[in-house]
Scaffold this motif. Structure first.
Motif: not given
Length: 118
Positions: A27, A31, A74, A90-91, A93, A96-97, A99
């Motif tokens: 993960r 990111i 987000v 949690r967001l 994946w 998050e990527t 963002n």
């Protein structure tokens, strides 16, 4: 929806991909790739759009729309409870990527502005 072979195949692939991303190192690596891709894209977009000077305003408008949309998705969610370390808070994946890509893009734009002295 009917349970066809294609639906089953897509469900299995998505489930395996989600299971693959449960590993924290994988993960984090995805990111980090998003962040570095954002830095590269920011540099590439600014140099490409700056060649003709016709696309500067359009490229800036598209980048602002992208960054504001990602920020709204987000950070704009209603956070009624304190953030915990559970998986539900949690967001995903993918978010998050995206963002991290946005953060790299904005960082690269600041670097390009400092290079130009403006």
């Amino acid at each position: 929806m009917q349970n066809t072979r294609l639906n089953t195949l897509v469900d299995v692939i998505l489930a395996r991909l989600a299971q693959w991303f449960t590993n924290p190192w994988r993960r984090l690596s995805i990111i980090l790739l998003g962040l570095l891709s954002g830095i590269f894209l920011g540099s590439a977009i600014s140099t490409t759009a700056g060649q003709t000077a016709d696309w500067d305003v359009i490229a800036a408008g598209i980048l602002i729309i992208f960054t504001e949309t990602v920020s709204r998705i987000v950070y704009g969610r209603n956070r009624q409870r304190l953030p915990s370390l559970s998986r539900a808070s949690r967001l995903s994946w993918f978010l998050e990527t995206v963002n991290a890509l946005k953060i790299g893009l904005v960082y690269s734009m600041f670097l390009e502005a400092f290079k130009l002295g403006s």
